[in-house]
Every structure is written in structure tokens, then in C-alpha cells.
Enzyme design. Structure first.
Site: not given
Lengths: 426, 425
Positions: A70-71, A143
Site C-alpha cells: 500500500e505504501h 507508523e
């Protein structure tokens, strides 16, 4: 396109599965300026073990790959980043990963076509290098640390860990600093090629669209790819019972946080009906007008309504009741007493008045889900991944009888299937 | 312009926002009163005690049952600090009559219920119900103690407190633990009556309805008829009412807590703001740190990989910009020097025309979206009301469009770091 209309909420869904395998869903909304596009793949954090279509051996990858992808999807070969390109178009773009899907989205008031072209481009063109993969480990590490410091995340994850001993839902969506250290570009490409095939994806658009015209525009942006066969996802077998009754953790918080969980046996064929019944039951047992909440509130045991939830995906389902209290054990005790009492009343059935009133409330909640293009799109996407058409919640509503709810009560709110997670102050 | 403002009494305005975009109607009541150390805790108790019971619905579960009966109408209340004011907020959201399974006048019922909760509380012996007040005091105490639970907000709050030491704006919106013990239920009732009869009140109704009919419903409501005209004493959040900010060396503070990630907050002031310069400051802030294209995001996150979150926020009523990053503790100096560099670059005009264009587009798009969410639209118009401006969405966009490079650089030169706060282990 196939048209499914719902007369209660007065909305229509246009849906089509294209030859290349992509499912497209369009929910037209007149009177809105905002347009929303969300493109999801049926690939979430729990899918670390699978058999690639056409292969026979099992592939196992480190935890956190779905989120890592996703990143990385935003990065382009020419050095640009699609997130910047989209932002420069004045659209609000984002992405997220859940247990069972990953989604890329944007919302805008202008430049929809340009933004959609960019979205379609970056999702269909991965670009991973040793260097850009290494770089991302630092950001994702931050994160993960941010989540480690968030008490509400810890209390949630520990409830899940108490319920499940094998199921990968126990693992943090982002993985760990250790697990992501093993991720490299080959792993990313392998997972991309497996799960980002159009046949494993769905696109949802909501806003002021002419569905047929819009579909043609979407088609123009799609690559001509071969439809992959079915992906076999492998999950270790999860025992029916809970892993452990209680998990406690100390963190820097002012008041303890708690989450009570019930491991639920999902009714595969009937999950919408089951979901509605559980929502009604949760409200009767612990909602704002319940006897339990009144007691907890007046005794100072909680200060705001409890969070009530039913979460499920293809291989797990559970009920969660969460909140903050100086005495979580007492809350648990009162909850169990309350359920026992309701079960006793059950000899004569649930209180009719409560049942009907809560049903009205739940109905209102379902209608309200259709207020904003973002909520609508995300709901249709998440439900689709679970094999559900969101309108079913409005349609199956009538089928949920008091008798059915009573049956669910007995099955679900069972102390043998109950866990509690607590985060206590240091 | 879609908002129609009707003065129903002196100091009390009804704002009608007609929209057919939603399945719901959203009503809100805002009571605005100047921040005041002696009143701040009592004010924070007002919504808490009012939600417990009214003259006609004597307990919280009676209210909840009534709302559930209304297809799950959602009531909410809270406290906000807006400039030097404390705003007490009440909301009620209910289904639009068009989506009810059978015909009912749910909007009118909703109006009457919300006004009943705010204006017709349960009173016993000229006081709030003792038992309710005591529970609410205990809850507020927990809420105040709970400040530490959200590290990001905690760090921001501490930075603000330091920046405004000794001034009204340093006050915590939920008040202070030490005030609670002495507050009695009769004090509280006196205080409530005083606020209700002196403070500025704004009522918003957003949804699909006949405006004339709804205006009559509000004007004719028995609880509205009971309250009196007043000259509002709120502090207008305009550039002109802003206090002088002294020039000084930035103060550095560190606080230790058991955290794995450090929270860095730089509080900055923009000095000597003139009328309409807020539009310029918005563009400045967007380029600096409010979007994924911003200098902070690009340099702190994407190039140096120091943070997952990094962003700057412009607090319009006070003309402050807060720069926030979650970083590894040992990267403090590195992060700080990158942030300094971005502020310097802005002063030296080191931003591109594309940066300006993108920032304007980003803001314009946010303004275009205002009407797409009922609470956002209400918040926008309340902001205008409290700033004493009546800028329509179109005017707002026009003002953003007008902003020039020279103006941005000029604002940049007036941005001064006041306080650097770091929460670490």
C-alpha cells in the site's frame, strides 16, 4: 450494467464484472459535487500464506506485506509520486490496509477524470527498487511505533489475541519492525502479481455520474491483462475456543481501557441477518437506553456509551464491547449478570417494546450510512469483499424476528467464548 | 448563498441551511461565551448536566429511548475553544421525513427535543438534580485527567499552554480539577441561568424543509419564548481583536513520559496580521505543511524518512501555526533543523509557482467540499459568525485565488517560533 435499486433509501447500484475480471460498482448521486473513487484488492494483512494461481507450492511471506505494498504503490518509475500528482490536482488521495482488503482512493470536486487516470495508472504499474523498498522501512517503522503508543490500539489488539490463538488476525496490520525487515522487492512483486490481478479487484465510484458513460471511461484506462485463476488463501486452523480469558497491559493512561470480546461462529449463508440481530442485541444489552448502561453510568463505572461492534471477515467473526472504566472487572461482572437476566426473561421472550424500538434505531442508522459519497463507497467496497451487497442490510431487516434474535443471544453471548483485554495505568 | 440568517431575539440567531444532499436533518445550538478562569469549569459542566434530564424527560435513559423511537436520532454535545471564547455545542441528527417508513413530522419533533434539552432542564428546589451533578463532576474530572491519553493532542495542548501563559487562551476547554469540589447544584443552576440569558446563541438547521414553517416552529417554541434578549459579550475572532505578540527567543520545553515515539510541536505566531490576511496565511500554511505536497511532508517524511505524520495547522482565530511531527527521540535535532530550514525557505521565497497553484487548489477543493457534509457546513458558517464576517464560499475562494507570491513571502517573514515542545521518554 446490472441495476439494483433500493426503494427504502432511494438509491441505485450499477454493477458489472468486466471481461478482464474487474468488478465495477457505480452508485450515482445527483445533487452532490463531491466524487469518490475507491479501488480495492481482496488482499489484506491476514493473507501471508497462499498458493499462486498455476503453482502447486505454498508461498509464505513476512507479516506486513499487504500494508507495505500500500505504501509503495504510489511510487513511479520517473521518480514522481502519485500521491503528489493527485494532491497537485486538488484531490484528496489516500490508501489503507485492513485485515481483508487494501484500498486506494481519492475524493474530489474537480479534475475527476485526470485523477482517475492517475489512480488507474499507479495501481496497474508497480515500481519497486531495492532502494525505495529500504527507504520505506523507516517510515513504516515510525507508523508501527505510533500504533504501539496508542492505548486504544493495544486494547483492541490484545482482545483479538485473547480470542484467537492461530488466526493471523492476531498480527498487527503493519507487521513488526522485525517482520518488515525481511521484505524485499521480489516479495512485493510476487504479492502484487498474485493479488493485484484485476480479477481480484473491485472499483467503486460514487457521485454525480452517468453510470454507463462512466463505465466506458473506466474501461479505457484498464490494461489488457490475463485473468488469473483462483488464489488459494491458506489459514492455519483456528480452534473454536478462545486463546486466553484475559490480557492485561500497563501503559501511560489516566483511566483503564477495556475491550470485552466474544468469539462468534459466523452463519456463512446468513451473515447479514446475523449481523443485524447482533446489532439489535448489543443495543438491548449495553446500548444507551439499556439498564446496564444506566447502572454503569450512575455508579461512575463508565462515562460515555460503550462501543459496540461486530467484526467479521472470511475466516473470523467476533463481537466487541469496549470503553473506559476505573473498574473494568466490575463492568464485566455487571455485563454477565445483565445477560443472565435477559436470558431468564427470555423464558418469556425479549421485551417486545425494547426489540421494536431498537429495530427502529438500527433502521435509521442504516439509512444514515447513505449521507456521504465517501461512506457509501467504502461501505460497498468492504461489503463486496465479504461477499455482501450493502443493500441487503435494508432488505434483510424484516427477516430479523424476535425469535431469531433470542436464538442468537443464546449462541453468541456465551461466557466460554468471552475474553477481556485491559490497558491499565502504570 | 444558501445560508439564511434570522434574528429571533437580540443575541439569538437562527441559521437556516437548505440542502437536499442528505438523508438526514442536522440541528445544532451553539452557546458562545468569553473564556474566563472562574467560569471555564462550570461551562464545561453545562452540556454534561443538561444531557442528564429535562423537565419532561427526567433521565438519560428516557431521553435515549425517545431518540431511539425517532429512528435513532443522534444527540451529541461538547465544548470547544474558539479564539478567546468557550463554545458549548449541542447537536441532534435525525432522518429526513422523506426516508421514514411511515409519515411523521420528525424534524419538528427533533427541534422541540433539542430545545427542550438545552433550555428546559430538570430542576429540583431551584437547583440541578444533586445526584446528576455529582456524577457529571466525577466524569469531568476523569475527562480532565484523560488529557494525557491522546499523546498528539496532549503535546499540542501543552505547547499552547506555554505560548499563552497567563492569558485567556491558555485555559483548558474542559476546565480544572481543583474547581470541581466547590461547585454545588444551586451554584450550577445560577450559572446556567446566567449563561442562557446573556450568552450569544446560534441555532443551525441543515436539511430539506420548508424554511417558513421551520422558522415558525422555532420562534413559537415555548422554550424559545421564555428566554430574553441579550447583548452578546463574545470576543469577536477578527484580526483586529488579536493581542500584541511580543518578540522573543523561542522557549524550549521537554517533558518525559513513557512513550516510544517522541512528539514534537513547534508553536509559531504570525505577527501584525491585517484584515483579510488570513487568506494569505492559509495559503502559506498549506505550502508549508498542510498537504502531501507540502514542504514538511516532502522533506521530513519523504526525503529524510523521519516521521510518518508531520503537518502544520493554522489556527485562524489566533493566527498561530502549529507544526507537529511524531519522530524517534534521537532524531530531535535533525527534525528540528529540517523544520527550521523549511520556515527559512518560505521567508526567502524558495517555493515554486506550482507550490502556490497546488496550495490554492487544495484549499479551493476543501471549500468546494464544505457543502458535502452537514456538520462541516455548519462549522464553516459558525466560524464566519464568530469572526464577525459573512464570507460566502464563493467569496472565500475568490480571496484565496487573489493571494500573490509577494504576500505569502511577506507573511512568511512575520512567522515567529514562540515555543518548541517535545514529549519524549
Amino acid at each position: 450494467m446490472q441495476i439494483i435499486e433500493n426503494t427504502k433509501v432511494k438509491e441505485k447500484l450499477f454493477i458489472e464484472k468486466l471481461d478482464n475480471g474487474l468488478t465495477v460498482m457505480i452508485i450515482p448521486k445527483k445533487n452532490t459535487i463531491k466524487k469518490y473513487a475507491i479501488w480495492g484488492t481482496h488482499y489484506g494483512s491476514v493473507m501471508s500464506e497462499f498458493i499462486v494461481p498455476g503453482e502447486t507450492d505454498t508461498t509464505k511471506v513476512p507479516d506486513g506485506v499487504a500494508h507495505f505494498l500500500e505504501h509503495k504503490m504510489f511510487e513511479q518509475p520517473n521518480g514522481t509520486n502519485s500521491l503528489d500528482t493527485l494532491t497537485a490536482l486538488g484531490v484528496n488521495a489516500n490508501a489503507y490496509t485492513t485485515n481483508d482488503h487494501t484500498a486506494y482512493l481519492f475524493e474530489c470536486t474537480d479534475n475527476f477524470d485526470e485523477a482517475f487516470a492517475e489512480l488507474a495508472d499507479y495501481i496497474q504499474h508497480p515500481y519497486f527498487t531495492d532502494e525505495n523498498v529500504e527507504k520505506e522501512k523507516g517510515i513504516i517503522g515510525q507508523e508501527i511505533m505510533m500504533y504501539d503508543d496508542a492505548p486504544e490500539w493495544s486494547v483492541y489488539m490484545n482482545a483479538i489475541k485473547a480470542m484467537y490463538s492461530k488466526n493471523p488476525v492476531r498480527i498487527d496490520i503493519a507487521g513488526t519492525v522485525e517482520s518488515i525487515s525481511h521484505i524485499d522487492k521480489d516479495i512485493l512483486y510476487k504479492c502484487y502479481n498474485t493479488f493485484y490481478n484485476l480479477s481480484n479487484m473491485v472499483l467503486v465510484l460514487c457521485g454525480d455520474f452517468e453510470p454507463e458513460q462512466e463505465l466506458d471511461k473506466v474501461k479505457e484506462k484498464l490494461l489488457d491483462v490475463k485473468v488469473n485463476g483462483k488464489i488459494k488463501r491458506i489459514y492455519e486452523e483456528e480452534p473454536e475456543g478462545i486463546a486466553t480469558k484475559k490480557i492485561e497491559k500497563q501503559m501511560e493512561v489516566s483511566i483503564p481501557l477495556f475491550m470485552i470480546g466474544y468469539k462468534v461462529k459466523k452463519e456463512e449463508e446468513n451473515v447479514v441477518k446475523q449481523h443485524i440481530a447482533i446489532e439489535i442485541l448489543l443495543n438491548i444489552i449495553a446500548g444507551k437506553s439499556s439498564k446496564l448502561y444506566k447502572k454503569l453510568y450512575e455508579e461512575g463505572l463508565v462515562q460515555s456509551p460503550l462501543d459496540l461492534d461486530f467484526e467479521f471477515a472470511e475466516n473470523y467473526s467476533h463481537v466487541l464491547i469496549g470503553g473506559q472504566s476505573n473498574n473494568p472487572e466490575k463492568v464485566l461482572e455487571y455485563l454477565n449478570k445483565e445477560i443472565e437476566e435477559i436470558e431468564e426473561i427470555k423464558q418469556n421472550g425479549l421485551q417486545n417494546e425494547d426489540f421494536e424500538r431498537i429495530k427502529k434505531k438500527i433502521y435509521g442508522n442504516y439509512i444514515r450510512e447513505y449521507n456521504e459519497v465517501s461512506d457509501i463507497s467504502r461501505m460497498f467496497l468492504a461489503d463486496y469483499i465479504k461477499g455482501i451487497n450493502s443493500f441487503d442490510y435494508l432488505e434483510d431487516f424484516k427477516q430479523v424476528t424476535k425469535e431469531y434474535a433470542e436464538q442468537s443471544l443464546k449462541e453468541i453471548f456465551n461466557e466460554n467464548k468471552q475474553v477481556i483485554s485491559i490497558v491499565k495505568p502504570k | 448563498m444558501r445560508e439564511n440568517i434570522i434574528q429571533i431575539k437580540e443575541g439569538i440567531k437562527l441559521h437556516l441551511i437548505k440542502t437536499n444532499k442528505f438523508k438526514t436533518n442536522l440541528l445544532s445550538v451553539f452557546i458562545t461565551t468569553p473564556l474566563n478562569r472562574d467560569a471555564v469549569t462550570k461551562n464545561a459542566l453545562i452540556p454534561a448536566i443538561l444531557r442528564r434530564g429535562t423537565a419532561n424527560m427526567k433521565s438519560q435513559d428516557e431521553i435515549s429511548k425517545k431518540l431511539e423511537e425517532m429512528y435513532g436520532a443522534e444527540f451529541d454535545c461538547g465544548i470547544e475553544k474558539t479564539g478567546d471564547n468557550q463554545v458549548i455545542k449541542f447537536y441532534l441528527e435525525s432522518l429526513n421525513d422523506e426516508f421514514l417508513p411511515q409519515k411523521e413530522e420528525l424534524l419538528k419533533t427533533s427541534i422541540n427535543i433539542l430545545l427542550e434539552i438545552v433550555l428546559n432542564p430538570l430542576i429540583e428546589n431551584n437547583a440541578f438534580k444533586e445526584e446528576y451533578l455529582e456524577t457529571e463532576k466525577a466524569h469531568l474530572k476523569q475527562l480532565i485527567q484523560g488529557k494525557i491519553d491522546n499523546r498528539d493532542l496532549y503535546a499540542l495542548e501543552k505547547c499552547t499552554e506555554k505560548m499563552y501563559e497567563g492569558k485567556l487562551y491558555s485555559l483548558y476547554k474542559y476546565g480544572y480539577e481543583e474547581d470541581l469540589e466547590e461547585i454545588t447544584s444551586s451554584d450550577m443552576y445560577e450559572h446556567y441561568k446566567n449563561i442562557i440569558n446573556t450568552a450569544k446563541i446560534d441555532i443551525f438547521i441543515s436539511g430539506e424543509y420548508d424554511p417558513n414553517e421551520i422558522e415558525e416552529t422555532v420562534k413559537g417554541n415555548e422554550n424559545i419564548l421564555k428566554i430574553v434578549d441579550r447583548i452578546p459579550n463574545n470576543i469577536v475572532n477578527s484580526e483586529a481583536t488579536e493581542e500584541k505578540k511580543e518578540i522573543k527567543e523561542p522557549v524550549k520545553i521537554e517533558e518525559k513520559m513513557d512513550v516510544t515515539q517522541g512528539k514534537l510541536v513547534l508553536g509559531t505566531n504570525i505577527k501584525n496580521m491585517k484584515k483579510d490576511e488570513r487568506f494569505i496565511a492559509s495559503v502559506y500554511n498549506t505550502i508549508l505543511g498542510d498537504s502531501a505536497n507540502s514542504k514538511l511532508f516532502q522533506n521530513v517524511r519523504e526525503k529524510a524518512h523521519l516521521a510518518y505524520t508531520t503537518r502544520s495547522t493554522y489556527v485562524r482565530p489566533k493566527n498561530d501555526i502549529y507544526i507537529r511531527s511524531g519522530i524517534e527521540i534521537q532524531n530531535y535535532d535533525k527534525a528540528l533543523s529540517i523544520i527550521y530550514k523549511q520556515l527559512e525557505d518560505m521567508k526567502n521565497g524558495e517555493f515554486t509557482d506550482d507550490d502556490i497553484k497546488n496550495a490554492k487548489q487544495y484549499i479551493t477543493s476543501a471549500i468546494n467540499s464544505v457543502e458535502e457534509e452537514q456538520d462541516t457546513e455548519i462549522t464553516y458558517y459558525l466560524g464566519q459568525e464568530l469572526a464577525g464576517t459573512n464570507c460566502s464560499l464563493e467569496e472565500y475562494k475568490h480571496n484565496i485565488e487573489k493571494v500573490t507570491r509577494e504576500q505569502i513571502q511577506d507573511v512568511a517573514k512575520r512567522v515567529q517560533i514562540n515555543t518548541i515542545y517535545f514529549l519524549r521518554n
